[in-house]
Design a protein around this motif. Sequence first.
Motif, short mmCIF file in Angstrom:
data_model
loop_
_atom_site.label_atom_id
_atom_site.label_comp_id
_atom_site.label_asym_id
_atom_site.label_seq_id
_atom_site.Cartn_x
_atom_site.Cartn_y
_atom_site.Cartn_z
N ARG A 217 0.83 -1.21 0.00
CA ARG A 217 0.00 0.00 0.00
C ARG A 217 0.87 1.26 0.00
O ARG A 217 0.58 2.23 -0.69
N ASP A 218 1.94 1.24 0.78
CA ASP A 218 2.84 2.39 0.82
C ASP A 218 3.57 2.60 -0.51
O ASP A 218 3.81 3.73 -0.93
N GLU A 219 3.91 1.49 -1.17
CA GLU A 219 4.68 1.58 -2.41
C GLU A 219 3.84 2.04 -3.60
O GLU A 219 4.29 2.84 -4.41
N ILE A 220 2.62 1.53 -3.72
CA ILE A 220 1.81 1.86 -4.89
C ILE A 220 0.61 2.74 -4.56
O ILE A 220 -0.13 3.14 -5.44
N GLY A 221 0.45 3.04 -3.27
CA GLY A 221 -0.66 3.89 -2.86
C GLY A 221 -1.95 3.10 -2.73
O GLY A 221 -2.03 1.93 -3.08
N ARG A 222 -2.95 3.77 -2.26
CA ARG A 222 -4.25 3.13 -2.10
C ARG A 222 -4.91 2.98 -3.47
O ARG A 222 -5.13 3.96 -4.17
N THR A 223 -5.19 1.76 -3.84
CA THR A 223 -5.81 1.51 -5.14
C THR A 223 -7.28 1.11 -4.99
O THR A 223 -7.89 0.63 -5.94
N GLY A 224 -7.83 1.32 -3.83
CA GLY A 224 -9.21 0.96 -3.62
C GLY A 224 -9.37 -0.48 -3.18
O GLY A 224 -8.40 -1.18 -2.92
N VAL A 225 -10.60 -0.93 -3.12
CA VAL A 225 -10.89 -2.30 -2.71
C VAL A 225 -11.56 -3.03 -3.88
O VAL A 225 -12.04 -2.42 -4.82
N PHE A 226 -11.57 -4.35 -3.79
CA PHE A 226 -12.13 -5.17 -4.87
C PHE A 226 -13.63 -4.92 -5.03
O PHE A 226 -14.13 -4.73 -6.14
N ILE A 227 -14.35 -4.93 -3.92
CA ILE A 227 -15.79 -4.70 -3.94
C ILE A 227 -16.14 -3.65 -2.88
O ILE A 227 -15.70 -3.74 -1.74
N LYS A 228 -16.93 -2.68 -3.27
CA LYS A 228 -17.50 -1.73 -2.32
C LYS A 228 -18.87 -1.34 -2.84
O LYS A 228 -19.00 -0.61 -3.83
N LYS A 229 -19.90 -1.85 -2.18
CA LYS A 229 -21.27 -1.62 -2.65
C LYS A 229 -22.15 -1.06 -1.53
O LYS A 229 -22.30 -1.69 -0.48
N GLU A 230 -22.69 0.12 -1.78
CA GLU A 230 -23.63 0.70 -0.81
C GLU A 230 -25.01 0.08 -1.01
O GLU A 230 -25.47 -0.07 -2.15
N LEU A 231 -25.64 -0.29 0.09
CA LEU A 231 -26.93 -0.95 0.01
C LEU A 231 -28.07 0.06 -0.20
O LEU A 231 -28.00 1.20 0.27
N ALA A 232 -29.09 -0.38 -0.90
CA ALA A 232 -30.31 0.42 -1.04
C ALA A 232 -31.05 0.42 0.29
O ALA A 232 -30.86 -0.48 1.12
N PRO A 233 -31.92 1.41 0.52
CA PRO A 233 -32.60 1.53 1.82
C PRO A 233 -33.31 0.28 2.30
O PRO A 233 -33.25 -0.06 3.48
N ASN A 234 -33.99 -0.43 1.42
CA ASN A 234 -34.77 -1.60 1.83
C ASN A 234 -34.07 -2.93 1.51
O ASN A 234 -34.68 -3.99 1.59
N GLU A 235 -32.79 -2.86 1.18
CA GLU A 235 -32.04 -4.06 0.82
C GLU A 235 -31.28 -4.61 2.03
O GLU A 235 -30.68 -3.84 2.79
N THR A 236 -31.31 -5.92 2.21
CA THR A 236 -30.55 -6.53 3.31
C THR A 236 -29.13 -6.85 2.82
O THR A 236 -28.87 -6.93 1.62
N PHE A 237 -28.24 -7.06 3.77
CA PHE A 237 -26.87 -7.42 3.41
C PHE A 237 -26.84 -8.75 2.65
O PHE A 237 -26.08 -8.91 1.69
N GLU A 238 -27.66 -9.67 3.08
CA GLU A 238 -27.67 -10.99 2.44
C GLU A 238 -28.19 -10.90 1.00
O GLU A 238 -27.68 -11.57 0.10
N GLN A 239 -29.20 -10.06 0.78
CA GLN A 239 -29.72 -9.88 -0.58
C GLN A 239 -28.66 -9.24 -1.48
O GLN A 239 -28.47 -9.65 -2.62
#
Length: 232
Positions: A189-211
């Motif tokens: 991370r220090d050498e190439i910097g932060r390149t983000g994460v593989f998955i990052k998904k914000e949930l919809a208001p009525n959506e469960t984590f499992e869904q």
Amino acid sequence: MKRAERLEIVYDERQWKLLRQLREKAVQLMETLDKCHLRSIVHGSIARGDVSETSDIDVFLHDPPSSFVIETVLERSGLRVCQRTIIQATPLYALKGYIELDTQTSLSFPLVKLRPVEKDFYRFSGEATLLTLKENKRVLGVDKRLMLIEPTKEGHIETAVVGQEEEAANLLGVSLNTVLDRVHALIRRDEIGRTGVFIKKELAPNETFEQAMKKLADQNPAVRRRTKHHKK
């Protein structure tokens, strides 16, 4: 660790006050969870003691029954949820649910079974139970600079982990593989910097984590493999 490489840090009153404030806030959340039989830990600088103005309160549930139970507890306790997100750091790492309560405080939990090296991560960074906080104890852990933080009455002693990975593993009570994994990840991370994460998904208001996780698995073969082989 080799004494010649040890650096002693003495905290001033401002540091102790900030640590008390952050721990009090963590205790409130952890007590809320504990009353409903949800055992949690807090990890990172709050567990170790080397906090700063930018320190976050990261509370983690190792083995929650379901996201519905967690969210129900928070709702009934009057705790406002700002954002809900699924994060997977790399294709090999577990998918985790993150519930952000404010800009400083988050609650996270695994959505699939953690591998041993992933379980050890929390002890590597320093993990404290509710009882640990109430007894005003601090624990060993490694910060993002790869410095081992050893609490003292006056503050802490810090020692470089790189080059002394085996000693660090023994002191922390984790596997050598865990230490090597974290050293590799943080140095990269220090050498190439932060390149983000593989998955990052914000949930919809009525959506469960499992869904949301099922949708991700349907769309992404790497996610599907991780969820298939490491079901809770």
